[in-house]
Scaffold this motif. Structure first.
Motif, PDB file in Angstrom:
ATOM      1  N   LEU A 427       0.853  -1.188   0.000  1.00 26.24           N
ATOM      2  CA  LEU A 427       0.000   0.000   0.000  1.00 26.24           C
ATOM      3  C   LEU A 427       0.888   1.238   0.000  1.00 26.24           C
ATOM      4  CD1 LEU A 427      -2.669  -1.167   2.603  1.00 26.24           C
ATOM      5  CD2 LEU A 427      -2.842  -1.187   0.113  1.00 26.24           C
ATOM      6  N   LEU A 428       1.121   1.784  -1.188  1.00 25.38           N
ATOM      7  CA  LEU A 428       1.971   2.958  -1.335  1.00 25.38           C
ATOM      8  C   LEU A 428       1.109   4.172  -1.614  1.00 25.38           C
ATOM      9  CD1 LEU A 428       4.699   1.315  -3.607  1.00 25.38           C
ATOM     10  CD2 LEU A 428       4.709   1.561  -1.114  1.00 25.38           C
ATOM     11  N   ALA A 433      -4.457   4.951  -1.900  1.00 26.12           N
ATOM     12  CA  ALA A 433      -4.194   3.544  -1.621  1.00 26.12           C
ATOM     13  C   ALA A 433      -5.491   2.792  -1.331  1.00 26.12           C
ATOM     14  CB  ALA A 433      -3.230   3.404  -0.444  1.00 26.12           C
ATOM     15  N   ARG A 436      -7.293   1.723  -4.561  1.00 26.09           N
ATOM     16  CA  ARG A 436      -6.469   0.722  -5.219  1.00 26.09           C
ATOM     17  C   ARG A 436      -6.590  -0.628  -4.497  1.00 26.09           C
ATOM     18  NH1 ARG A 436      -2.322   3.570  -5.507  1.00 26.09           N
ATOM     19  NH2 ARG A 436      -1.066   2.750  -3.792  1.00 26.09           N
ATOM     20  N   ALA A 437      -6.655  -0.588  -3.161  1.00 22.88           N
ATOM     21  CA  ALA A 437      -6.804  -1.818  -2.377  1.00 22.88           C
ATOM     22  C   ALA A 437      -8.153  -2.466  -2.651  1.00 22.88           C
ATOM     23  CB  ALA A 437      -6.651  -1.513  -0.893  1.00 22.88           C
ATOM     24  N   LEU A 470      -4.546   3.462   7.188  1.00 23.47           N
ATOM     25  CA  LEU A 470      -4.133   4.740   6.632  1.00 23.47           C
ATOM     26  C   LEU A 470      -4.318   5.872   7.633  1.00 23.47           C
ATOM     27  CD1 LEU A 470      -5.588   4.430   3.013  1.00 23.47           C
ATOM     28  CD2 LEU A 470      -3.167   4.422   3.674  1.00 23.47           C
TER      29      LEU A 470
END
Length: 549
Positions: A427-428, A433, A436-437, A470
């Motif tokens: 997770l960048l 993120a 995208r996850a 996050l």
């Protein structure tokens, strides 16, 4: 049969006669140190004469002895004499008949070969506590006797019924105590082993065969969630109910500490303090290991316990020797964790000292023999258990109790391998993120052909766990999805060690609902600290039985 001729040669008669001859006072010394004549005459007048032993009839003495006496002679042991006590116990016996006919009770007790042995060797023999047909117990002493050219055997039987019954009561009491200890021991062991998704496990326990050999051996398998499994084996020093009770307390404590999902050495540290509180004089050894299928290894710690043995898929056996600390209950020691590989196709064995320790044999030799047995042991975990027990010669009369725990990490191939899958995403970046996850989770779950409902729940759990990481965690962050034949596991790791907790969010709160949502929709969830100083938060969903591979 001339009984007088035989009885004159009974053992000890000659010695007593010689002793009386030596102590006879000679006439010329009768005045030295003797009693004055007047007093001697007075004693002679008042006291009745006491007959000498030689003047007593041997038959009269033996007839009045409360013990059983029989005299046999010749190679076929013909009966020459039985006393009144013998007759009262077994009835009249025909004199002159062979012992097999005249003394059937001795034949029943197996004493006729003993008469042959005494007659040949000329040495007395004793048989302790034999139960005769009359229901009483006797100790038989067979002594050789001789007269001229004839030889015979004097059978002397002492009634020991009271002693035998007391001994039997004691043995019965010890058996009851042992049965109580065994029952307690077995009731405190797991009645059914937990079977993790990624491991195949079997265990066995054999109580010692001696009256006092039931000890405090135990084992346990604890599923920690997120695909991880804790394996425990231990041995409380001591025997009986007390050792079993201490074992039960330690096993319960291990299960409680395991739920904290601590590293193995921290679990042993807690157990060490507890063992001192339970009983400062009672020590125990213990090995605690954790298996994570994503790491392909065992992380373990040992408190004075024997090394774990691991056999790889090629048959090579490795001994996990270090690190090993002192037993539980000694205090003042900082335990440490070690690792040993456990890849697909590997088998690990945890065991107690009863399996490898033998009298007059070095302990390392017993462990080396177990390594050789494990290197050739194939098959299911239960088959391996049985083979190791047989190779160690553990029988019902084994002098120590034995516990063995065998686990296998199967090498899955073909269609079965499709049921065990992994997928991971680093997770960048920042807030981007999260979407995208979600997209990554949706694609993976679709490729694994999960039902729509389970697919949506998995994506929702992924979104909430990633969002929580996050907001409250620190990089590096990682998402990992794992499926087994029984469940779906979603796990997020980050670099912050503060563990999340479920709390109740108020209607006006803008956050605080993520973990509550995960706990509601998932079958199970949890969190733990990772060795590198971060944390892992996970949840899992049980797959429906009809799910396609």
């Amino acid at each position: 049969m001339n009984f007088t001729r035989w009885s004159a040669r009974l053992p000890g008669t000659q010695r007593r006669a010689a002793a009386r001859t030596e102590h006879t006072v000679s006439p010329d010394r009768r005045g030295e140190g003797s009693v004055p004549a007047a007093r001697a005459e007075q004693l002679t007048d008042d006291a009745r004469p006491v007959p000498a032993v030689d003047e007593l009839a041997v038959r009269e003495v033996l007839d009045r002895v409360p013990s059983l006496v029989a005299l046999v002679h010749g190679p076929d042991h013909r009966l020459a004499y039985v006393n009144d006590a013998y007759t009262a116990a077994f009835g009249a016996r025909p004199l002159g008949a062979p012992a097999r006919e005249a003394l059937p009770e001795l034949d029943e007790l197996g004493l006729l070969p003993l008469l042959d042995q005494v007659l040949r060797s000329g040495r007395p023999r004793t048989v302790k506590s034999r139960k005769a047909p009359d229901g009483r117990s006797y100790t038989f002493t067979c002594t050789p006797v001789t007269a001229g050219d004839g030889r015979g055997v004097l059978v002397f039987a002492t009634d020991v019924t009271d002693h035998a019954e007391a001994a039997e009561r004691l043995r019965a009491s010890e058996r009851r105590q042992r049965e109580t200890a065994v029952t307690l021991q077995r009731s405190l062991l797991p009645q059914e082993l937990e079977q993790p998704d990624d491991l195949r496990i079997a265990a066995t326990y054999h109580p010692g065969g001696t009256e006092a050999a039931v000890g405090g051996d135990w084992y346990d398998v604890i599923t920690l969630g997120g695909g991880r499994t804790a394996l425990v084996i231990g041995d409380v020093m001591g025997r009986g109910v007390r050792a079993a009770a201490v074992m039960g307390q330690l096993r319960t404590a291990v299960r409680a500490y395991a739920r904290l999902d601590l590293p193995p050495h921290e679990v042993l540290q807690l157990l060490d303090g507890l063992a001192m509180e339970i009983d400062a004089n009672q020590i125990a050894t213990c090995a605690y290991a954790i298996h994570d299928p994503n790491e392909g290894r065992l992380v373990y710690a040992s408190a004075g316990h024997l090394p774990i043995l691991v056999r790889d898929e090629n048959g090579t056996v490795r001994r996990a020797d270090e690190p090993t600390g002192p037993p539980l209950g000694t205090g003042g020691w900082m335990h440490a964790s070690g690792t040993v590989p456990l890849g697909p196709g590997s088998t690990a064995v945890l065991y107690t000292d009863g399996l490898v320790e033998r009298r007059n044999e070095d302990l390392d030799e017993g462990i080396a023999a177990l390594e050789r047995a494990l290197s050739g042991a194939t098959g299911s975990p239960q088959v391996v258990c049985d083979r190791l027990i047989r190779s160690a010669g553990v029988a019902p009369d084994h002098d120590d109790d034995v516990a063995v725990l065998v686990l296998q990490h199967p090498a899955r191939k073909g269609a079965e391998s499709e049921l065990f899958r992994n997928a991971a995403l680093e997770l960048l970046g920042g807030v981007e993120a999260a979407p995208r996850a979600r997209a990554f989770a949706s694609g993976v779950l679709t490729s694994w052909r999960f039902p729509a409902e389970l697919h949506d729940l998995g994506v929702l759990a992924t979104s909430e766990l990633v969002a929580n990481s996050l907001q409250h965690g620190t990089p590096p962050m990682r998402l990992r999805l794992r499926r087994t034949d029984r469940r779906l596991i979603v796990e997020v790791t980050d670099g912050d060690e503060h563990l999340p907790r479920r709390r109740r969010a108020e209607p006006g709160d803008e956050s605080g609902r993520g973990i509550a949502i995960v706990a509601t929709i998932a079958s199970n969830w949890g969190s733990r600290r990772t060795p590198d100083g971060g944390k892992a938060v996970w949840c899992e969903f049980v797959l429906p039985q009809s799910a396609d591979a």
